[in-house]
Design a protein around this motif. Structure first.
Motif, PDB file in Angstrom:
ATOM      1  N   ASP A  71       0.980  -1.193  -0.086  1.00 42.05           N
ATOM      2  CA  ASP A  71       0.092   0.036   0.033  1.00 42.05           C
ATOM      3  C   ASP A  71       0.940   1.014   0.101  1.00 42.05           C
ATOM      4  O   ASP A  71       0.494   2.203  -0.735  1.00 42.05           O
ATOM      5  CB  ASP A  71      -0.917  -0.113   1.337  1.00 42.05           C
ATOM      6  N   ARG A  75      -0.345  -6.576   1.719  1.00 41.80           N
ATOM      7  CA  ARG A  75      -1.221  -5.664   1.879  1.00 41.80           C
ATOM      8  C   ARG A  75      -1.164  -5.104   3.183  1.00 41.80           C
ATOM      9  O   ARG A  75      -1.054  -5.860   4.372  1.00 41.80           O
ATOM     10  CB  ARG A  75      -2.596  -6.047   1.325  1.00 41.80           C
ATOM     11  N   GLU A  76      -1.389  -3.848   3.484  1.00 40.06           N
ATOM     12  CA  GLU A  76      -1.596  -3.047   4.715  1.00 40.06           C
ATOM     13  C   GLU A  76      -2.506  -4.106   5.805  1.00 40.06           C
ATOM     14  O   GLU A  76      -2.513  -4.160   6.875  1.00 40.06           O
ATOM     15  CB  GLU A  76      -1.879  -1.877   4.613  1.00 40.06           C
ATOM     16  N   ARG A  77      -3.691  -4.489   5.079  1.00 44.76           N
ATOM     17  CA  ARG A  77      -4.747  -5.066   5.917  1.00 44.76           C
ATOM     18  C   ARG A  77      -4.437  -6.519   6.347  1.00 44.76           C
ATOM     19  O   ARG A  77      -4.942  -6.816   7.489  1.00 44.76           O
ATOM     20  CB  ARG A  77      -6.266  -5.085   4.984  1.00 44.76           C
ATOM     21  N   GLN A  78      -3.385  -7.013   5.727  1.00 47.50           N
ATOM     22  CA  GLN A  78      -3.005  -8.277   6.221  1.00 47.50           C
ATOM     23  C   GLN A  78      -2.286  -8.131   7.693  1.00 47.50           C
ATOM     24  O   GLN A  78      -2.257  -8.851   8.437  1.00 47.50           O
ATOM     25  CB  GLN A  78      -2.167  -9.133   5.124  1.00 47.50           C
ATOM     26  N   ALA A 130      -2.463  -5.415   9.537  1.00 49.92           N
ATOM     27  CA  ALA A 130      -3.554  -4.897  10.558  1.00 49.92           C
ATOM     28  C   ALA A 130      -4.154  -6.297  11.339  1.00 49.92           C
ATOM     29  O   ALA A 130      -4.235  -6.327  12.548  1.00 49.92           O
ATOM     30  CB  ALA A 130      -4.552  -4.094  10.119  1.00 49.92           C
ATOM     31  N   ASP A 131      -4.439  -7.077  10.606  1.00 50.50           N
ATOM     32  CA  ASP A 131      -5.553  -8.578  10.973  1.00 50.50           C
ATOM     33  C   ASP A 131      -4.242  -9.427  12.032  1.00 50.50           C
ATOM     34  O   ASP A 131      -4.703  -9.561  12.947  1.00 50.50           O
ATOM     35  CB  ASP A 131      -5.706  -9.175   9.855  1.00 50.50           C
TER      36      ASP A 131
END
Length: 245
Positions: free
Chosen positions: A141, A181-184, A186-187
């Protein structure tokens, strides 16, 4: 005290391993210094590098550095306790970046000034302690946002590199999460309750940044084009490696 066991998801391990391999980021005998701010990205990368330290067919050493810009409300000192659990060399450097910016900054954004000072301090620690590689926690990202900012504001097709050598030619800089990915992240950070330290930099909250503008634009566009980040990575791929070109 037993070292905490961390289970890493394959969704993180595979792309990081692929990036390390694609760009030849880690070599036998490397001493890698990881820059950790206390955010989810750099803390996640710490666990990922420890994983490859245990399972890679080559040997490399790992240390951690935190730069404290001495901004009110930002308290990264707790990180030392965290890294002691893992028996990892930890270096902590303090520098009054905000005060220095008031005196020295000319025609530059505070974020750019801060990043430049921090990078110089990281280089200083790496040289002093005998590390030859600096690892940074930017992800796909971040690279995509940098690409869009560069094209729209500077008319140049460029972004952060995944692997390059500094101007003095004595340190290699790597970004092993260039495919993540950033959301990975964060999770993952939430799932294992990483001790994330909130960034309290006043410059980041006085107004929305250009980076945040492009972040939101790209995420909105992704809803229309599900393969957006995959396509951006494909477009950026020739730009990411300076060392092996």
């Amino acid at each position: 005290m037993a070292t905490p066991r961390v289970v890493l998801p394959k969704l993180l391990v595979k792309p990081v391993g692929r990036a390390i391999s694609d760009f030849g980021m880690i070599k036998e005998g490397d001493k890698i210094l990881l820059a950790v701010s206390g955010g989810k990205d750099s803390l996640s990368l710490f666990h990922l590098l420890r994983h490859f330290q245990r399972h890679a067919p080559i040997h490399f050493d790992l240390g951690v550095v935190t730069i404290d810009p001495q901004v009110e409300g930002f308290e990264p000192q707790a990180l030392e306790v965290f890294f002691k659990q893992f028996d990892t060399p930890y270096f902590f450097e303090e520098f009054p970046i905000l005060e220095q910016a008031k005196e020295s900054m000319k025609g530059d954004s505070y974020c750019s000034f801060c990043a430049r000072i921090k990078r110089g301090l990281m280089y200083k620690v790496a040289r002093r302690e005998g590390y030859n590689v600096l690892a940074l926690g930017q992800h796909l990202d971040d690279l995509s946002e940098s690409l869009m900012m560069s094209m729209c504001h500077n008319g140049k097709i460029q972004t952060m590199k995944a692997h390059y050598i500094n101007d003095s030619k004595d340190l290699r800089i790597i970004r092993p999460m260039a495919y993540v990915r950033e959301r990975q992240l964060a999770d993952f950070a939430q799932s294992i309750k990483l001790p994330v330290i909130a960034d309290s930099c006043p410059a980041c909250f006085t107004m929305p940044t250009e980076r945040d503008h492009f972040k939101q634009w790209l995420l909105a566009e992704e809803k229309r084009t599900p393969n957006l980040y995959k396509n951006l990575l494909s477009a950026m791929r020739p730009l990411l490696d300076e060392v092996n070109d």
